[in-house]
Design a protein around this motif. Structure first.
Motif, PDB file in Angstrom:
ATOM      1  N   GLN A 127       0.830  -1.206   0.000  1.00 32.61           N
ATOM      2  CA  GLN A 127       0.000   0.000   0.000  1.00 32.61           C
ATOM      3  C   GLN A 127       0.866   1.258   0.000  1.00 32.61           C
ATOM      4  O   GLN A 127       0.586   2.222  -0.732  1.00 32.61           O
ATOM      5  CB  GLN A 127      -0.919  -0.007   1.227  1.00 32.61           C
ATOM      6  CG  GLN A 127      -1.958   1.093   1.236  1.00 32.61           C
ATOM      7  CD  GLN A 127      -2.963   0.968   0.095  1.00 32.61           C
ATOM      8  OE1 GLN A 127      -3.296  -0.131  -0.335  1.00 32.61           O
ATOM      9  NE2 GLN A 127      -3.431   2.106  -0.423  1.00 32.61           N
ATOM     10  N   HIS A 130       2.366   1.669  -3.442  1.00 37.77           N
ATOM     11  CA  HIS A 130       1.330   2.099  -4.387  1.00 37.77           C
ATOM     12  C   HIS A 130       1.100   3.605  -4.269  1.00 37.77           C
ATOM     13  O   HIS A 130       0.983   4.317  -5.287  1.00 37.77           O
ATOM     14  CB  HIS A 130       0.031   1.341  -4.115  1.00 37.77           C
ATOM     15  CG  HIS A 130      -1.134   1.839  -4.904  1.00 37.77           C
ATOM     16  ND1 HIS A 130      -1.220   1.734  -6.286  1.00 37.77           N
ATOM     17  CD2 HIS A 130      -2.286   2.486  -4.515  1.00 37.77           C
ATOM     18  CE1 HIS A 130      -2.351   2.268  -6.705  1.00 37.77           C
ATOM     19  NE2 HIS A 130      -3.018   2.733  -5.646  1.00 37.77           N
ATOM     20  N   ILE A 131       1.044   4.098  -3.037  1.00 41.08           N
ATOM     21  CA  ILE A 131       0.865   5.539  -2.826  1.00 41.08           C
ATOM     22  C   ILE A 131       2.084   6.298  -3.336  1.00 41.08           C
ATOM     23  O   ILE A 131       1.970   7.368  -3.958  1.00 41.08           O
ATOM     24  CB  ILE A 131       0.620   5.829  -1.330  1.00 41.08           C
ATOM     25  CG1 ILE A 131      -0.710   5.212  -0.896  1.00 41.08           C
ATOM     26  CG2 ILE A 131       0.636   7.333  -1.058  1.00 41.08           C
ATOM     27  CD1 ILE A 131      -0.958   5.292   0.598  1.00 41.08           C
ATOM     28  N   SER A 134       1.856   6.612  -7.012  1.00 41.58           N
ATOM     29  CA  SER A 134       0.623   7.208  -7.526  1.00 41.58           C
ATOM     30  C   SER A 134       0.740   8.732  -7.576  1.00 41.58           C
ATOM     31  O   SER A 134       1.364   9.353  -6.712  1.00 41.58           O
ATOM     32  CB  SER A 134      -0.562   6.807  -6.642  1.00 41.58           C
ATOM     33  OG  SER A 134      -1.731   7.484  -7.039  1.00 41.58           O
ATOM     34  N   THR A 136      -2.093  10.445  -7.606  1.00 43.62           N
ATOM     35  CA  THR A 136      -3.361  10.918  -7.059  1.00 43.62           C
ATOM     36  C   THR A 136      -3.420  10.836  -5.541  1.00 43.62           C
ATOM     37  O   THR A 136      -4.325  11.402  -4.927  1.00 43.62           O
ATOM     38  CB  THR A 136      -4.524  10.096  -7.642  1.00 43.62           C
ATOM     39  OG1 THR A 136      -4.339   8.723  -7.302  1.00 43.62           O
ATOM     40  CG2 THR A 136      -4.596  10.269  -9.157  1.00 43.62           C
ATOM     41  N   HIS A 137      -2.496  10.113  -4.918  1.00 43.27           N
ATOM     42  CA  HIS A 137      -2.509   9.971  -3.462  1.00 43.27           C
ATOM     43  C   HIS A 137      -1.559  10.987  -2.834  1.00 43.27           C
ATOM     44  O   HIS A 137      -0.506  11.313  -3.396  1.00 43.27           O
ATOM     45  CB  HIS A 137      -2.091   8.557  -3.054  1.00 43.27           C
ATOM     46  CG  HIS A 137      -3.121   7.523  -3.386  1.00 43.27           C
ATOM     47  ND1 HIS A 137      -3.289   7.013  -4.648  1.00 43.27           N
ATOM     48  CD2 HIS A 137      -4.064   6.915  -2.607  1.00 43.27           C
ATOM     49  CE1 HIS A 137      -4.264   6.128  -4.651  1.00 43.27           C
ATOM     50  NE2 HIS A 137      -4.760   6.057  -3.412  1.00 43.27           N
ATOM     51  N   ARG A 139       1.116  12.556  -0.139  1.00 43.68           N
ATOM     52  CA  ARG A 139       2.333  12.092   0.542  1.00 43.68           C
ATOM     53  C   ARG A 139       2.056  11.788   2.010  1.00 43.68           C
ATOM     54  O   ARG A 139       2.648  10.870   2.586  1.00 43.68           O
ATOM     55  CB  ARG A 139       3.412  13.164   0.402  1.00 43.68           C
ATOM     56  CG  ARG A 139       4.725  12.844   1.099  1.00 43.68           C
ATOM     57  CD  ARG A 139       5.758  13.915   0.761  1.00 43.68           C
ATOM     58  NE  ARG A 139       7.008  13.690   1.470  1.00 43.68           N
ATOM     59  CZ  ARG A 139       7.281  14.173   2.672  1.00 43.68           C
ATOM     60  NH1 ARG A 139       6.369  14.914   3.314  1.00 43.68           N
ATOM     61  NH2 ARG A 139       8.453  13.934   3.240  1.00 43.68           N
ATOM     62  N   GLN A 141      -0.448  10.427   3.357  1.00 44.86           N
ATOM     63  CA  GLN A 141      -0.992   9.077   3.519  1.00 44.86           C
ATOM     64  C   GLN A 141       0.144   8.041   3.609  1.00 44.86           C
ATOM     65  O   GLN A 141       0.096   7.116   4.416  1.00 44.86           O
ATOM     66  CB  GLN A 141      -1.920   8.737   2.351  1.00 44.86           C
ATOM     67  CG  GLN A 141      -3.216   9.553   2.334  1.00 44.86           C
ATOM     68  CD  GLN A 141      -4.067   9.222   1.124  1.00 44.86           C
ATOM     69  OE1 GLN A 141      -3.594   9.282  -0.018  1.00 44.86           O
ATOM     70  NE2 GLN A 141      -5.320   8.884   1.369  1.00 44.86           N
ATOM     71  N   ARG A 142       1.138   8.224   2.761  1.00 44.04           N
ATOM     72  CA  ARG A 142       2.291   7.310   2.776  1.00 44.04           C
ATOM     73  C   ARG A 142       3.054   7.423   4.091  1.00 44.04           C
ATOM     74  O   ARG A 142       3.446   6.412   4.682  1.00 44.04           O
ATOM     75  CB  ARG A 142       3.207   7.622   1.595  1.00 44.04           C
ATOM     76  CG  ARG A 142       4.498   6.809   1.586  1.00 44.04           C
ATOM     77  CD  ARG A 142       5.252   7.015   0.282  1.00 44.04           C
ATOM     78  NE  ARG A 142       5.585   8.403   0.048  1.00 44.04           N
ATOM     79  CZ  ARG A 142       6.658   9.024   0.551  1.00 44.04           C
ATOM     80  NH1 ARG A 142       7.495   8.372   1.347  1.00 44.04           N
ATOM     81  NH2 ARG A 142       6.900  10.293   0.261  1.00 44.04           N
TER      82      ARG A 142
END
Length: 220
Positions: A127, A130-131, A134, A136-137, A139, A141-142
């Motif tokens: 996950q 993936h972030i 990406s 669209t996500h 930073r 969140q990561r």
């Protein structure tokens, strides 16, 4: 006169023969009486010897019987002692086997928790990568995922396996991403997969080592 004289010697001869026979008949009688007496004495002596021999035989049989009975009782005692010792050893072995089972069950529990932690990290790393790959996500969140993983590996199990430094190495160096159209999370990342395989090997080795140490402690 001649006839008278002729008959005289025959008569004397007969009388002489009769006179010679009487001592011979007495000797025969005495001899027979002696044999009868000897036979009686021999019979008495033989019976006495037979009785003596029978008494000795009975005594020998009783002595042998007593010795055999004593040996048999001693043999039973020895077998009883041997059986008791074998039972004691068997009980010890059963207890040792039970401790082995408990030790191995304890290691199985440790192994389940370790592999569970590894599975959690694998999902979080996919996950996180993936972030990272990406557009669209965010930073943040990561970074949140990374903080949660670091918190998890600071638990005793993670410290035992030394996972924190490995995770930081992944966060800093794993920048591999698949193409932009990729939807398979397992295609992102490179270093993280190397570490995941290494962690699994480390867990397997630790399980064997821990089990061997516990078994060695039980054996002593």
């Amino acid at each position: 006169m001649n006839n008278f004289n002729d008959s005289g010697p025959d008569s004397r001869g007969t009388e002489a023969g009769a006179g010679d026979g009487r001592p011979w008949n007495y000797a025969l009688v005495f001899q027979m009486l002696g044999l009868a007496a000897f036979g009686s004495i021999w019979t008495w002596y033989s019976q006495k010897e037979i009785q003596k021999g029978k008494a000795q035989y009975d005594q020998d049989v009783n002595t042998m019987k007593s010795e055999l009975e004593a040996r048999y009782r001693e043999m039973l005692k020895e077998r009883s002692r041997t059986a008791a010792m074998l039972k004691l050893e068997l009980d010890k072995e059963k207890q040792k086997v039970e401790r082995y089972k408990q030790a191995l069950e304890g290691e199985d529990d440790w192994y389940r928790r370790a592999t569970g932690t590894l599975k959690y990290l694998e999902g979080q790393l996919m996950q996180r990568q993936h972030i990272y790959c990406s557009y669209t996500h965010l930073r943040d969140q990561r970074l949140e995922i990374q903080r949660n993983m670091l918190k998890a590996v600071r638990e005793p199990l993670g410290r035992e396996l030394g996972l924190e430094s490995d995770l930081r190495d992944i966060f800093n160096r794993d920048t591999h991403c698949a193409d932009l159209t990729n939807t398979d999370l397992k295609k992102n990342g490179s270093l993280m997969w190397v570490y995941l395989k290494y962690w699994q090997l480390q867990i397997d080795m630790q399980k064997r080592k821990r089990a061997e140490q516990k078994i060695a402690t039980i054996s002593t």
